[in-house]
Design a protein around this motif. Sequence first.
Motif, PDB file in Angstrom:
ATOM      1  N   TRP A  26      14.175   5.266   2.701  1.00 61.27           N
ATOM      2  CA  TRP A  26      12.753   5.093   2.840  1.00 61.27           C
ATOM      3  C   TRP A  26      12.034   5.097   1.641  1.00 61.27           C
ATOM      4  CZ3 TRP A  26      10.585   9.497   0.725  1.00 61.27           C
ATOM      5  CH2 TRP A  26      11.194  10.704   1.081  1.00 61.27           C
ATOM      6  N   LEU A  27      12.414   5.922   0.559  1.00 59.58           N
ATOM      7  CA  LEU A  27      12.022   5.989  -0.937  1.00 59.58           C
ATOM      8  C   LEU A  27      12.300   4.498  -1.584  1.00 59.58           C
ATOM      9  CD1 LEU A  27      10.357   7.677  -2.816  1.00 59.58           C
ATOM     10  CD2 LEU A  27      12.886   8.249  -3.942  1.00 59.58           C
ATOM     11  N   ALA A  28      13.463   4.163  -1.370  1.00 61.09           N
ATOM     12  CA  ALA A  28      13.947   2.867  -2.036  1.00 61.09           C
ATOM     13  C   ALA A  28      13.122   1.592  -1.553  1.00 61.09           C
ATOM     14  CB  ALA A  28      15.492   2.743  -1.877  1.00 61.09           C
ATOM     15  N   GLU A  29      12.829   1.712  -0.162  1.00 62.62           N
ATOM     16  CA  GLU A  29      12.187   0.713   0.322  1.00 62.62           C
ATOM     17  C   GLU A  29      10.489   0.786   0.030  1.00 62.62           C
ATOM     18  OE1 GLU A  29      12.720   1.399   4.436  1.00 62.62           O
ATOM     19  OE2 GLU A  29      14.894   0.848   4.635  1.00 62.62           O
ATOM     20  N   ALA A  30      10.181   1.800  -0.343  1.00 61.24           N
ATOM     21  CA  ALA A  30       8.537   1.925  -0.701  1.00 61.24           C
ATOM     22  C   ALA A  30       8.645   1.348  -2.144  1.00 61.24           C
ATOM     23  CB  ALA A  30       8.446   3.459  -0.728  1.00 61.24           C
ATOM     24  N   PHE A  31       9.761   1.669  -3.019  1.00 60.03           N
ATOM     25  CA  PHE A  31       9.657   1.213  -4.403  1.00 60.03           C
ATOM     26  C   PHE A  31       9.891  -0.324  -4.466  1.00 60.03           C
ATOM     27  CE2 PHE A  31      11.808  -0.176  -7.989  1.00 60.03           C
ATOM     28  CZ  PHE A  31      11.319   0.661  -9.179  1.00 60.03           C
ATOM     29  N   VAL A  32      10.527  -0.881  -3.412  1.00 61.87           N
ATOM     30  CA  VAL A  32      10.758  -2.192  -3.471  1.00 61.87           C
ATOM     31  C   VAL A  32       9.494  -3.098  -3.100  1.00 61.87           C
ATOM     32  CG1 VAL A  32      11.923  -4.162  -2.539  1.00 61.87           C
ATOM     33  CG2 VAL A  32      13.557  -2.270  -3.174  1.00 61.87           C
ATOM     34  N   ARG A  33       8.910  -2.388  -2.061  1.00 62.64           N
ATOM     35  CA  ARG A  33       7.639  -3.099  -1.634  1.00 62.64           C
ATOM     36  C   ARG A  33       6.471  -2.913  -2.566  1.00 62.64           C
ATOM     37  NH1 ARG A  33       8.362   0.367   2.965  1.00 62.64           N
ATOM     38  NH2 ARG A  33       6.630   1.572   2.018  1.00 62.64           N
ATOM     39  N   ALA A  34       6.572  -1.704  -3.339  1.00 60.78           N
ATOM     40  CA  ALA A  34       5.430  -1.511  -4.322  1.00 60.78           C
ATOM     41  C   ALA A  34       5.767  -2.514  -5.903  1.00 60.78           C
ATOM     42  CB  ALA A  34       5.352  -0.128  -4.737  1.00 60.78           C
ATOM     43  N   ARG A  35       6.829  -2.759  -6.181  1.00 59.42           N
ATOM     44  CA  ARG A  35       7.288  -2.970  -7.508  1.00 59.42           C
ATOM     45  C   ARG A  35       7.687  -4.649  -7.322  1.00 59.42           C
ATOM     46  NH1 ARG A  35       4.725   0.611  -8.104  1.00 59.42           N
ATOM     47  NH2 ARG A  35       5.375   2.396  -9.404  1.00 59.42           N
ATOM     48  N   PHE A  36       7.923  -5.153  -6.044  1.00 62.39           N
ATOM     49  CA  PHE A  36       8.144  -6.541  -6.073  1.00 62.39           C
ATOM     50  C   PHE A  36       7.601  -7.357  -5.120  1.00 62.39           C
ATOM     51  CE2 PHE A  36      12.080  -4.418  -7.656  1.00 62.39           C
ATOM     52  CZ  PHE A  36      12.615  -5.341  -8.418  1.00 62.39           C
ATOM     53  N   GLU A  37       6.775  -6.702  -3.789  1.00 61.64           N
ATOM     54  CA  GLU A  37       5.910  -7.452  -3.081  1.00 61.64           C
ATOM     55  C   GLU A  37       4.709  -7.262  -3.303  1.00 61.64           C
ATOM     56  OE1 GLU A  37       7.544  -7.587   1.147  1.00 61.64           O
ATOM     57  OE2 GLU A  37       8.927  -5.923   0.470  1.00 61.64           O
ATOM     58  N   GLU A  38       4.102  -6.201  -3.804  1.00 62.71           N
ATOM     59  CA  GLU A  38       2.760  -6.103  -4.112  1.00 62.71           C
ATOM     60  C   GLU A  38       2.500  -5.995  -5.783  1.00 62.71           C
ATOM     61  OE1 GLU A  38       2.364  -2.322  -1.595  1.00 62.71           O
ATOM     62  OE2 GLU A  38       2.935  -3.540   0.153  1.00 62.71           O
ATOM     63  N   SER A  39       1.373  -5.112  -5.852  1.00 60.37           N
ATOM     64  CA  SER A  39       1.131  -4.975  -7.278  1.00 60.37           C
ATOM     65  C   SER A  39       1.935  -4.005  -8.239  1.00 60.37           C
ATOM     66  CB  SER A  39      -0.275  -4.684  -7.610  1.00 60.37           C
ATOM     67  OG  SER A  39      -0.513  -4.153  -8.895  1.00 60.37           O
ATOM     68  N   ALA A  40       2.561  -4.395  -9.403  1.00 60.18           N
ATOM     69  CA  ALA A  40       3.415  -3.376 -10.069  1.00 60.18           C
ATOM     70  C   ALA A  40       2.424  -3.044 -11.278  1.00 60.18           C
ATOM     71  CB  ALA A  40       4.705  -4.001 -10.582  1.00 60.18           C
ATOM     72  N   GLY A  41       1.259  -3.487 -11.273  1.00 60.75           N
ATOM     73  CA  GLY A  41       0.503  -3.287 -12.330  1.00 60.75           C
ATOM     74  C   GLY A  41      -0.351  -1.834 -12.382  1.00 60.75           C
ATOM     75  N   VAL A  42      -1.279  -1.909 -11.368  1.00 52.53           N
ATOM     76  CA  VAL A  42      -2.313  -0.657 -11.255  1.00 52.53           C
ATOM     77  C   VAL A  42      -1.485   0.232 -10.107  1.00 52.53           C
ATOM     78  CG1 VAL A  42      -4.630  -0.180 -10.654  1.00 52.53           C
ATOM     79  CG2 VAL A  42      -4.181  -2.427 -11.546  1.00 52.53           C
ATOM     80  N   PHE A  43      -1.465   1.440 -10.761  1.00 54.35           N
ATOM     81  CA  PHE A  43      -1.005   2.644  -9.802  1.00 54.35           C
ATOM     82  C   PHE A  43      -1.969   2.819  -8.974  1.00 54.35           C
ATOM     83  CE2 PHE A  43       0.946   3.744 -13.909  1.00 54.35           C
ATOM     84  CZ  PHE A  43       2.323   3.549 -13.370  1.00 54.35           C
ATOM     85  N   GLY A  44      -1.557   2.752  -7.802  1.00 50.90           N
ATOM     86  CA  GLY A  44      -2.421   3.190  -6.468  1.00 50.90           C
ATOM     87  C   GLY A  44      -2.910   1.951  -5.890  1.00 50.90           C
ATOM     88  N   ALA A  45      -2.358   0.847  -6.166  1.00 54.28           N
ATOM     89  CA  ALA A  45      -2.658  -0.400  -5.375  1.00 54.28           C
ATOM     90  C   ALA A  45      -1.784  -0.785  -4.072  1.00 54.28           C
ATOM     91  CB  ALA A  45      -2.363  -1.552  -6.393  1.00 54.28           C
ATOM     92  N   SER A  46      -0.752   0.038  -3.949  1.00 53.56           N
ATOM     93  CA  SER A  46       0.277  -0.155  -2.870  1.00 53.56           C
ATOM     94  C   SER A  46      -0.264   0.707  -1.866  1.00 53.56           C
ATOM     95  CB  SER A  46       1.696  -0.025  -3.248  1.00 53.56           C
ATOM     96  OG  SER A  46       2.001  -0.927  -4.168  1.00 53.56           O
ATOM     97  N   ILE A  47       0.041   0.524  -0.520  1.00 57.97           N
ATOM     98  CA  ILE A  47      -0.006   1.466   0.626  1.00 57.97           C
ATOM     99  C   ILE A  47       1.418   1.869   0.953  1.00 57.97           C
ATOM    100  CG2 ILE A  47      -0.596   1.449   3.026  1.00 57.97           C
ATOM    101  CD1 ILE A  47      -2.781  -0.882   2.765  1.00 57.97           C
TER     102      ILE A  47
END
Length: 541
Positions: free
Chosen positions: A505-526
Amino acid sequence: MVTTTFITPDNQVPDLEDYNLFNCDPALREALDAFSAADAKQACQSYGERLGSKHVLQLAQLANINGPQAAIFTRTGERQDVVTFDPAWHSLLAMLFDMGVHSAAWQDGQHVRRAALFYLHAQTEAGSLCPVTMTFAAVAALQDQPLFGQLAPLLYSRDYDGANAPISQKRSMMIGMGMTERQGGSDVRSNTTRAVAIGHSEPVYELHGHKWFFSSPMSDAHLVLAYEQAQLSCFYLPRWRPDGSMNTVHIQRLKNKLGNRSNASAEVTFDGAWALRVGEQGAGIPTILRMVNQTRLDCVLGSAGLLRQGLVQAMHHTRYRMAFGKRLADQPLMQAVLCDLAIESEAALWLGMALAHAVTQQNDPIQKAFLRIVAPAAKFWVCKRSIAAIAECMEVWGGNGYIEDAPLARLLREAPVNSIWEGSGNVMCLDVLRALSRDPDGAALLLEHLADDCRADPVLSQAMVQLKQWLSESGDVQQSRARAITQRLVLLVEATLLYRHAPAWLAEAFVRARFEESAGVFGASIYTDAVAILERAYRPV
């Protein structure tokens, strides 16, 4: 997430002290298991407790408040070229030497153990790691040289000796580095320092010139570059000549640095300074690069440690601080920010530890390529991301974080040095391209191995296809895309490491946040797993 309510009467957060840096870090403990270093847990636990003690935290503060001072002349006007340090500095270095962080891994092969101890120490005081890093890296450059037999007992000694004396009178020694000059910076081929041979049977020289950045000037010797006729060679430059006289390495001034204030960096001139050539004539750059390549890994580990400490301080703060009727730690947007910082920190940890493990596995062609290609990429990404992440951690604290009395200010001032030192961002990205082109077989093995690891996740698989497409470009197009290539490579490696070693679940959260959503601004992912991510990130014990 930890639900215990910590509320102080005035809503001010107590200092984080007398805690164990190792015990509160589940990912680090798992990394030791994953990379065959479980035997290091006891040493890390003991060192983590010591580093988190109020006493050592005060030493770290003193070493930075009472920074090094240059005493270039004696009272009567004679040159002495001495730099003095607060006693706290020497205490911190003695701790590092006692744990063997400066050299032991070259004897026992326990590079992952050393990486863990280095990472822990960076969280408490990073400046004292600089001379230790260079001493460790110097062993890599010197261990095949005839000179090494004489130096090895002192380099491997764990009995720290900060005395300003010839090495014949010392219990241990440190080695620094001097590459850059004022007219060239990273372009060392534009150096002007010259070496004149004075020996007949030995490669003995006098050096004439300067160094714009001379790291850790009170080290017992430095490795430096100088032109021998028309070729750059590498030289071993001691502080004291063999006859017991001071060498003519003259300090001009200490650098007034933004951060890294506990550690001294100097400008120096060489006025016929005695030196021995290391390696073959004209092989200066490849010789000293054996040292530089080791320091790059320590830049990754140091930045990961700074990032980790910023995260811990932010999480500690939010578990005490109340705002708008409830703890900051319980507010959804703050949880999103903390989760983003937590996955950034854990990914950096796994990357650094994997690189340390690769140092011991260079008979494996994939691991050898991994170390050569991914180390500069990791230095680019982790060092740069740590700056932004620590700034975010400071913002979590609000105005209290911006005050020098709080720990965040020192962390933020410290972070940029790793991104700049011995190769800034563009230099690292161009080196990644250079490493890929110079070892096409190793690069192909590494990329195919990475592609295999990505195939189970369609997002990573598609990102890998694009990386290969970018790498098929040539000339100026590829060079202009060097940062994008390097970022993509690092994120793919981090994602696959998390899939291999961390909870899914941590790896999946990383992939969503860094590849599917914003990898720039911290806190932009859900983060749907916010509670689990934050419980894992920091467990006060």
